[in-house]
Design an enzyme around this catalytic site. Structure first.
Site, PDB file in Angstrom:
ATOM      1  N   GLU A  19       0.834  -1.206   0.000  1.00  0.00           N
ATOM      2  CA  GLU A  19       0.000   0.000   0.000  1.00  0.00           C
ATOM      3  C   GLU A  19       0.871   1.259   0.000  1.00  0.00           C
ATOM      4  OE1 GLU A  19      -2.720   1.304  -0.418  1.00  0.00           O
ATOM      5  OE2 GLU A  19      -4.369  -0.070   0.007  1.00  0.00           O
ATOM      6  N   ASN A 149     -10.339   5.015   1.782  1.00  0.00           N
ATOM      7  CA  ASN A 149      -9.544   4.788   0.571  1.00  0.00           C
ATOM      8  C   ASN A 149      -9.763   5.903  -0.439  1.00  0.00           C
ATOM      9  OD1 ASN A 149      -7.743   2.520   0.421  1.00  0.00           O
ATOM     10  ND2 ASN A 149      -9.499   1.171   0.698  1.00  0.00           N
ATOM     11  N   ASP A 199     -10.169   1.047  -4.163  1.00  0.00           N
ATOM     12  CA  ASP A 199      -9.092   1.090  -3.176  1.00  0.00           C
ATOM     13  C   ASP A 199      -8.339   2.409  -3.352  1.00  0.00           C
ATOM     14  OD1 ASP A 199      -6.809   0.382  -1.455  1.00  0.00           O
ATOM     15  OD2 ASP A 199      -7.467  -1.675  -1.656  1.00  0.00           O
TER      16      ASP A 199
END
Length: 292
Positions: A19, A149, A199
């Protein structure tokens, strides 16, 4: 149907939950996190060297302060990191007294403000929030967020985007371009995707919105009015976050994850790999965060 841009996997370790990628054009280096293994990862393109730095806690996002320091968004708040030594020092607590939550998505507004999203460790409903940080001040913008997100901003700083992945929708909100604060109410931007759930996201130089679709094996692109542009196919089911990279921001890097996938799926795809592809459109770089 997703277009194929022939992504190449970076020579770097696979991530359980990759991430928060961010590119530093000053050093031609990309940084990202493996949240669930408490690692900060870096890849220096000029040397081709990949490194992993162990952290004392989970972290998920990073912003450049200057050539010597970075600001890390961690499960315990914002920490300054010395680039040369890796030393960490607490800068600002964020939900430090709430052990049910951790850091998740974040991005720097064109003004230098930092939007920060939290979530529950087990994605507990409504446990997270979204915060604004600027020059030492922290404010809560939204609460009752399950999975924060898709935090990103228009190039002129007048529009902010964010998602609650659990609701499968992306919101947009008008902002003050001078400081990234709210000047209006959020409204629905997207709730229809080719596959998967929204996301991490970025906005390109033309103001187009590009979002990783977790469970959807692609990056989907949308114009500022929400109309669909195209999607970019990826060879993994769980892409997590894109970032523009390269000296001219003409490439995209995408993190991915193997968390939650069974062995059969992991044998069929390079889950957790980091991908790079050339783009037919122009990206843009993240600004430095302003801490004073």
């Amino acid at each position: 149907m997703a277009e194929i841009f022939v992504p190449a996997a970076l020579n770097a370790p696979l991530c359980k939950l990759g991430e928060g990628p961010v590119y530093d054009p000053h050093t031609d280096t990309v940084w990202w996190f493996d949240i669930l293994q408490s690692k900060l990862c870096e890849y220096q393109f000029q040397s081709g060297v990949s490194r992993q730095h162990d952290l004392p806690f989970a972290a998920s996002a990073l912003a450049r302060v200057d050539e010597y320091r970075q600001l890390l968004f961690t499960e315990r708040g914002l920490y300054l990191r010395d680039v040369a030594t890796g030393d960490l020092s607490l800068h600002c607590e964020v939900e430090a007294d709430n052990r049910l939550t951790r850091s998740n998505d974040a991005r720097v507004h064109p003004s230098g403000a930092f939007w920060l999203g939290t979530m529950g460790w087990q994605a507990e409903q409504g446990a997270g929030a979204i915060y604004w940080y600027f020059k030492g001040e922290l404010r809560k913008l939204y609460d009752d967020i399950t999975i924060s997100n898709a935090i990103c901003f228009s190039p002129d700083g007048t529009v902010g985007y964010f998602a609650d992945t659990a609701l499968r929708q992306v919101m947009c909100v008008p902002l003050d371009p001078e400081n990234g604060l709210l000047v209006g109410e959020p409204k629905l931007f997207l709730n229809d995707f080719p596959a998967g759930n929204p996301d991490g996201a970025v906005v390109d130089a033309d103001g187009n919105f590009w979002v990783a679709l977790w469970g959807g094996s692609q990056i989907a692109g949308y114009a500022p009015d929400g109309s669909f542009l195209r999607s970019i196919a990826l060879p993994v089911s769980q892409p997590s976050c894109p970032a523009f990279i390269g000296k001219t921001a003409s490439q995209m890097l995408v993190t991915s994850a193997w968390a939650g996938l069974d062995d059969a799926v992991r044998q069929q795809e390079p889950s957790g790999a980091i991908f790079i592809m050339d783009l037919p459109f122009q990206g843009r770089f993240e600004p430095d965060v302003k801490i004073i």
